[in-house]
Design a protein around this motif. Structure first.
Motif, mmCIF file in Angstrom:
data_model
loop_
_atom_site.group_PDB
_atom_site.id
_atom_site.type_symbol
_atom_site.label_atom_id
_atom_site.label_comp_id
_atom_site.label_asym_id
_atom_site.label_seq_id
_atom_site.Cartn_x
_atom_site.Cartn_y
_atom_site.Cartn_z
ATOM 1 N N LEU A 198 0.718 -1.229 0.019
ATOM 2 C CA LEU A 198 -0.142 0.152 -0.183
ATOM 3 C C LEU A 198 1.056 1.083 -0.015
ATOM 4 O O LEU A 198 1.716 1.433 0.997
ATOM 5 N N VAL A 199 0.774 1.984 -0.929
ATOM 6 C CA VAL A 199 1.666 3.067 -1.191
ATOM 7 C C VAL A 199 0.874 4.423 -1.034
ATOM 8 O O VAL A 199 -0.228 4.544 -1.521
ATOM 9 N N ARG A 200 1.369 5.338 0.101
ATOM 10 C CA ARG A 200 0.607 6.723 0.366
ATOM 11 C C ARG A 200 1.493 7.684 0.175
ATOM 12 O O ARG A 200 2.703 7.589 0.207
ATOM 13 N N TRP A 201 0.954 8.636 -0.385
ATOM 14 C CA TRP A 201 1.654 9.894 -0.944
ATOM 15 C C TRP A 201 0.989 11.121 -0.207
ATOM 16 O O TRP A 201 -0.201 11.236 -0.119
ATOM 17 N N CYS A 202 1.768 12.353 -0.268
ATOM 18 C CA CYS A 202 1.205 13.517 -0.082
ATOM 19 C C CYS A 202 1.828 14.587 -0.725
ATOM 20 O O CYS A 202 2.955 14.633 -1.366
ATOM 21 N N LYS A 203 0.968 15.774 -0.649
ATOM 22 C CA LYS A 203 1.607 17.000 -1.332
ATOM 23 C C LYS A 203 2.458 17.854 -0.324
ATOM 24 O O LYS A 203 2.114 17.806 0.834
ATOM 25 N N VAL A 204 3.764 18.341 -0.556
ATOM 26 C CA VAL A 204 4.617 18.826 0.170
ATOM 27 C C VAL A 204 4.839 20.415 -0.266
ATOM 28 O O VAL A 204 5.525 21.330 0.411
ATOM 29 N N ASP A 205 4.180 20.779 -1.644
ATOM 30 C CA ASP A 205 4.283 22.091 -1.832
ATOM 31 C C ASP A 205 3.078 23.020 -1.436
ATOM 32 O O ASP A 205 1.939 22.488 -2.225
ATOM 33 N N GLU A 206 2.981 23.726 -0.751
ATOM 34 C CA GLU A 206 1.650 24.427 -0.547
ATOM 35 C C GLU A 206 1.025 25.480 -1.747
ATOM 36 O O GLU A 206 0.103 25.399 -1.680
ATOM 37 N N ASP A 207 2.021 25.796 -2.459
ATOM 38 C CA ASP A 207 1.696 26.540 -3.569
ATOM 39 C C ASP A 207 1.303 25.649 -4.661
ATOM 40 O O ASP A 207 0.682 26.228 -5.694
ATOM 41 N N PHE A 208 1.275 24.417 -4.776
ATOM 42 C CA PHE A 208 1.028 23.316 -5.843
ATOM 43 C C PHE A 208 -0.535 22.767 -5.644
ATOM 44 O O PHE A 208 -0.708 22.499 -4.558
ATOM 45 N N THR A 209 -1.367 23.006 -6.578
ATOM 46 C CA THR A 209 -2.585 22.285 -6.543
ATOM 47 C C THR A 209 -2.756 21.281 -7.667
ATOM 48 O O THR A 209 -2.715 21.473 -8.721
#
Length: 452
Positions: A198-209
């Motif tokens: 199971l691969v989980r990822w997240c956004k780390v750039d607040e300015d990136f949508t």
């Protein structure tokens, strides 16, 4: 003697202190060496990624330059061919007119020479030559002149070139491409599952949508990545992985309103030590896939309702895991149809709706040790995913030597989910178990279920 004893104690104390300091120094040096190794890996990542990015930039812009030069050359040749065609079509009638005029000038020159000769000739031949000249002049039609087109009627070739193209190209090129020090998304967690990760990822750039994500993976020794998932979710279960094998995972995202993908995340290595879930082969009435994780109810069994339960090949389900049944095809429903988990692989039963088992029927009814609960889940249809989650609650009462396998009651807290609903209950077993079987039972052919 007391002084010697005192010195001995002080020496022992100093010796112990020295030993502790040596051990602390060794630990300190080991920690520093690990940090130095981590620093070396960080430097290697910076330099390696920078070198790779330089190569990618050179390659990309060289390809752009070559393609743009080719496109501009093709357009130039096309326009030059249009000029050549216009010139050819326009000059041809002018050439014909020129030839006609030059022929007339030549005829006039010859007539002039004959007329002057007729005037200068002797009296005896003058009358004859003058008559011949007059006839020839009449034949030439000296009063008939060819028409020459006016300049306004003749093509004047020109090129209309929009100088704003260069400005537009400069603007686009000025915005083309970007260099980032960190990818906008990173892999957050790799969780091993039976035969999967199971691969989980997240956004780390607040300015990136992000608009959608793209997950890829490959074996550690493979050359090419392959797509595993493209979509809006921030996690995905990658199936059909071999246990004890390293896999590399990476993820990127497409920004809102953009067509290109972001840079890839830093690849993460993951592996699973858990044996993949497999159905038991050789059971009459069921056909299995090559990986034995998909079972299809066939019509080969001798009479429906007789031993139509299919179990796992071994007890590979452990508490703390999520077991999922996904229905990819459905047949006619029957009240005995069920998928679920059981403490044993008891043979000769017609359904999982029995003692030492928990299951959900295809109509959504939940059974615990053969008894139907009042709570009910949505009916199971094509595309349904039924999940089982379990955790140990308690062991009681225990035997005199506190060995749970000697008898007592084993309680598991079970959560069954289907659709957007779930039920939670306690499941009592006669004895403690380390692992559990899973199973399915379908009365009629056509049902197909994937387990993971």
């Amino acid at each position: 003697m007391a002084c010697v004893a005192k010195m001995s104690v002080e020496t022992e104390s100093l010796l112990q202190e020295v030993k502790e300091n040596i051990e602390a120094a060794q630990n300190y040096r080991s920690e520093l060496q690990q940090r130095l190794q981590g620093l070396s890996q960080a430097r290697k990542q910076v330099r390696g990624s920078s070198s790779h990015t330089r190569e990618a930039l050179h390659r990309h812009f060289q390809e752009l330059q070559t393609s743009l030069s080719r496109v501009l050359g093709e357009r130039l040749n096309s326009l030059l061919q249009e000029v050549d065609a216009i010139e050819r079509e326009s000059v041809s009638p002018l050439d014909d007119c020129q030839k006609l005029i030059e022929h007339g000038i030549s005829a006039a020159d010859e007539l002039l020479r004959e007329g002057e000769a007729a005037i200068r000739c002797g009296i005896s031949d003058r009358e004859e030559k003058l008559c011949h000249f007059a006839k020839k002049a009449l034949h030439i039609q000296l009063d008939s002149l060819p028409e020459v087109p006016a300049l306004v009627d003749v093509p004047c070739v020109s090129a209309q070139l929009d100088n704003s193209l260069l400005r537009v190209m400069q603007e686009h090129v000025g915005r083309h491409g970007n260099v980032s020090s960190h990818p906008p998304v990173q892999i957050e967690e790799l969780v091993e599952r039976p035969g999967s990760i199971l691969v989980r990822w997240c956004k780390v750039d607040e300015d990136f949508t992000p608009q959608e994500y793209r997950l890829q993976y490959r074996r550690n020794n493979a050359a090419q990545y392959e797509d595993a998932y493209v979509g809006k979710d921030c996690e995905f279960l990658v199936l059909h992985l071999d246990p004890q094998t390293d896999y590399l995972f990476r993820v990127c995202a497409r920004g809102e309103g953009r067509t290109e993908w972001s840079p890839w995340s830093i690849p993460q290595t993951g592996y699973t030590t858990l044996t993949p879930h497999e159905w038991c082969p050789g059971v009459d009435g069921y056909i299995l896939s090559s990986r034995k994780n998909i079972a299809m109810r066939s019509d080969s069994s001798q009479g429906y309702g007789r031993s139509c339960v299919l179990y796992s090949s071994s007890p590979t389900y452990f508490c703390g895991q999520t077991l999922t049944f996904r229905i990819s095809a459905a047949g006619q429903m029957h009240r005995h149809d069920s998928v679920g988990v059981c403490a044993d692989n008891q043979a000769g039963v017609e359904s999982l709706q029995r003692d030492q088992a928990v299951c959900i029927s295809t109509n959504g009814a939940v059974f615990v040790n053969g008894k139907e609960m009042t709570n009910q889940l949505p009916a199971v249809t094509v595309g349904s995913a039924v999940t089982f989650d379990m955790e140990m609650v308690s062991l009681f009462p225990l035997s005199s030597n506190n060995n749970p396998t000697d008898g007592g009651t084993f309680k598991l807290r079970v959560t069954i989910g289907s659709g957007n609903r779930e039920v939670v209950f306690d499941w009592l077993l006669d004895q403690a178990v380390d692992s559990l079987f899973f199973g399915c039972s379908f009365e009629h052919p056509g049902w197909k279920v994937l387990v993971f």
